[in-house]
Structures are given as C-alpha cells and as structure tokens.
Scaffold this motif. Sequence first.
Motif, PDB file in Angstrom:
ATOM      1  N   TRP A   1       5.863   9.558   4.619  1.00 42.99           N
ATOM      2  CA  TRP A   1       6.967   9.684   5.566  1.00 42.99           C
ATOM      3  C   TRP A   1       7.010  11.127   6.011  1.00 42.99           C
ATOM      4  O   TRP A   1       7.227  12.024   5.191  1.00 42.99           O
ATOM      5  N   CYS A   2       6.740  11.367   7.269  1.00 39.71           N
ATOM      6  CA  CYS A   2       6.691  12.721   7.822  1.00 39.71           C
ATOM      7  C   CYS A   2       5.729  13.600   7.025  1.00 39.71           C
ATOM      8  O   CYS A   2       6.000  14.774   6.755  1.00 39.71           O
ATOM      9  N   GLY A   3       4.626  13.017   6.591  1.00 35.28           N
ATOM     10  CA  GLY A   3       3.598  13.747   5.861  1.00 35.28           C
ATOM     11  C   GLY A   3       3.804  13.816   4.355  1.00 35.28           C
ATOM     12  O   GLY A   3       2.922  14.262   3.634  1.00 35.28           O
ATOM     13  N   ALA A   4       4.957  13.396   3.850  1.00 37.11           N
ATOM     14  CA  ALA A   4       5.234  13.433   2.410  1.00 37.11           C
ATOM     15  C   ALA A   4       4.984  12.054   1.815  1.00 37.11           C
ATOM     16  O   ALA A   4       5.350  11.032   2.410  1.00 37.11           O
ATOM     17  N   PRO A   5       4.355  11.979   0.623  1.00 38.69           N
ATOM     18  CA  PRO A   5       4.114  10.669   0.009  1.00 38.69           C
ATOM     19  C   PRO A   5       5.437  10.003  -0.402  1.00 38.69           C
ATOM     20  O   PRO A   5       6.364  10.665  -0.864  1.00 38.69           O
ATOM     21  N   VAL A   6       5.506   8.699  -0.201  1.00 39.39           N
ATOM     22  CA  VAL A   6       6.688   7.925  -0.593  1.00 39.39           C
ATOM     23  C   VAL A   6       6.434   7.385  -1.995  1.00 39.39           C
ATOM     24  O   VAL A   6       5.472   6.659  -2.223  1.00 39.39           O
ATOM     25  N   ASP A   7       7.283   7.770  -2.968  1.00 40.56           N
ATOM     26  CA  ASP A   7       7.122   7.328  -4.345  1.00 40.56           C
ATOM     27  C   ASP A   7       7.754   5.958  -4.580  1.00 40.56           C
ATOM     28  O   ASP A   7       7.231   5.145  -5.325  1.00 40.56           O
ATOM     29  N   GLN A   8       8.918   5.729  -3.987  1.00 41.66           N
ATOM     30  CA  GLN A   8       9.592   4.448  -4.149  1.00 41.66           C
ATOM     31  C   GLN A   8      10.519   4.222  -2.980  1.00 41.66           C
ATOM     32  O   GLN A   8      10.845   5.149  -2.243  1.00 41.66           O
TER      33      GLN A   8
ATOM     34  N   PHE B   1       0.842  -1.193   0.000  1.00 41.54           N
ATOM     35  CA  PHE B   1       0.000   0.000   0.000  1.00 41.54           C
ATOM     36  C   PHE B   1       0.881   1.247   0.000  1.00 41.54           C
ATOM     37  O   PHE B   1       2.055   1.195   0.373  1.00 41.54           O
ATOM     38  N   ASP B   2       0.324   2.368  -0.444  1.00 39.48           N
ATOM     39  CA  ASP B   2       1.049   3.642  -0.434  1.00 39.48           C
ATOM     40  C   ASP B   2       1.279   4.104   0.997  1.00 39.48           C
ATOM     41  O   ASP B   2       0.467   3.850   1.879  1.00 39.48           O
ATOM     42  N   MET B   3       2.407   4.795   1.202  1.00 44.12           N
ATOM     43  CA  MET B   3       2.762   5.286   2.528  1.00 44.12           C
ATOM     44  C   MET B   3       3.170   6.751   2.458  1.00 44.12           C
ATOM     45  O   MET B   3       3.450   7.267   1.373  1.00 44.12           O
TER      46      MET B   3
ATOM     47  N   PHE C   1      26.776  -6.233  -5.169  1.00 46.10           N
ATOM     48  CA  PHE C   1      25.524  -6.569  -4.517  1.00 46.10           C
ATOM     49  C   PHE C   1      24.348  -6.048  -5.323  1.00 46.10           C
ATOM     50  O   PHE C   1      24.443  -5.054  -6.032  1.00 46.10           O
ATOM     51  N   LEU C   2      23.269  -6.781  -5.239  1.00 48.28           N
ATOM     52  CA  LEU C   2      22.038  -6.463  -5.938  1.00 48.28           C
ATOM     53  C   LEU C   2      20.918  -6.506  -4.916  1.00 48.28           C
ATOM     54  O   LEU C   2      20.823  -7.460  -4.146  1.00 48.28           O
ATOM     55  N   THR C   3      20.091  -5.470  -4.877  1.00 51.23           N
ATOM     56  CA  THR C   3      18.966  -5.444  -3.951  1.00 51.23           C
ATOM     57  C   THR C   3      17.680  -5.277  -4.747  1.00 51.23           C
ATOM     58  O   THR C   3      17.650  -4.577  -5.761  1.00 51.23           O
ATOM     59  N   VAL C   4      16.644  -5.944  -4.303  1.00 51.60           N
ATOM     60  CA  VAL C   4      15.336  -5.875  -4.953  1.00 51.60           C
ATOM     61  C   VAL C   4      14.307  -5.611  -3.861  1.00 51.60           C
ATOM     62  O   VAL C   4      14.282  -6.320  -2.855  1.00 51.60           O
ATOM     63  N   ILE C   5      13.484  -4.597  -4.044  1.00 47.48           N
ATOM     64  CA  ILE C   5      12.413  -4.319  -3.088  1.00 47.48           C
ATOM     65  C   ILE C   5      11.129  -4.024  -3.852  1.00 47.48           C
ATOM     66  O   ILE C   5      11.160  -3.411  -4.922  1.00 47.48           O
ATOM     67  N   THR C   6      10.033  -4.531  -3.330  1.00 40.90           N
ATOM     68  CA  THR C   6       8.727  -4.221  -3.896  1.00 40.90           C
ATOM     69  C   THR C   6       8.032  -3.237  -2.965  1.00 40.90           C
ATOM     70  O   THR C   6       8.188  -3.308  -1.748  1.00 40.90           O
ATOM     71  N   TYR C   7       7.298  -2.308  -3.567  1.00 42.54           N
ATOM     72  CA  TYR C   7       6.535  -1.339  -2.789  1.00 42.54           C
ATOM     73  C   TYR C   7       5.368  -0.851  -3.629  1.00 42.54           C
ATOM     74  O   TYR C   7       5.569  -0.366  -4.743  1.00 42.54           O
TER      75      TYR C   7
END
Length: 132
Positions: free
Chosen positions: A67-74, A63-65, A88-94
Amino acid sequence: PVSAALVDMKARTSAPELMIQALLATKLLSIFGTGPRMLMRPLWRVMCNKISVSTSNVPGPVFDMTWCGAPVDQMVFFVPPQGTISVFLTVITYAGKVTVGMGADATLLSPQALKQITSEFFEAELMRMMGS
C-alpha cells in the motif's frame, strides 16, 4: 463475570429455532443487494432495528500486497453501527492469515471485558475447536 456471560450467551444462542431464524435472515439479507434500491432502503431501515449481532466474513487477497509502497502485514475491517446492532464480529483472510475483529456497544461490554474475551477466551475456544 465475563465467562459466565459467555456461557449464558452460548446457551441462549444454541437453540435450534435460532439456527432456522439465522438461515432465514441470511437469505433475506442476501436479497438486499439484488433488489431495487427504492424498495430495499425502506426495508433495510426496518430490518436493521431487529438484530443485535452482526457477523461479516470477507475473503481477502491470497497474495501479499503493498500500500503506497509499504508491505501490508494484515487487514482488518469493521462494519459501521446500524440500528440496534450491539455486537459485531468480522473475519477477513489475507495471504494465508485470518484476522478476527470484534466490537461491542460500550453499554453491553466494557473495553476490559472485550479485551478479556478476545485475548483469553477466544484463543482458548479456538484451541478447543482445533482439538489441542
């Protein structure tokens, strides 16, 4: 030169015996989070000097979140360097999006080569895998 290096790396890392080693290493590393710290810390110090590539996958919120009142895009995350890990390779879903982060030791890949890998070769390989 970068594309030749990628072809060479793929050839060297596609061997079946490496797949078995990767499976065993994954199972072994999963023990580190469950064992007693007094035993695991010395083992980790030894093990982190035996690998050269690290991959992490973190499922993030769906779900959208804000942070300190500002929308998190990614979201993106990186793992701190450990021992001899040089790539190193990192993968995150949001929120239905996937973000891939990649870092490398500057003696292994220059910033320009890393940029070329992530901007040109990664997208082309992703399209190839999707059948486009």
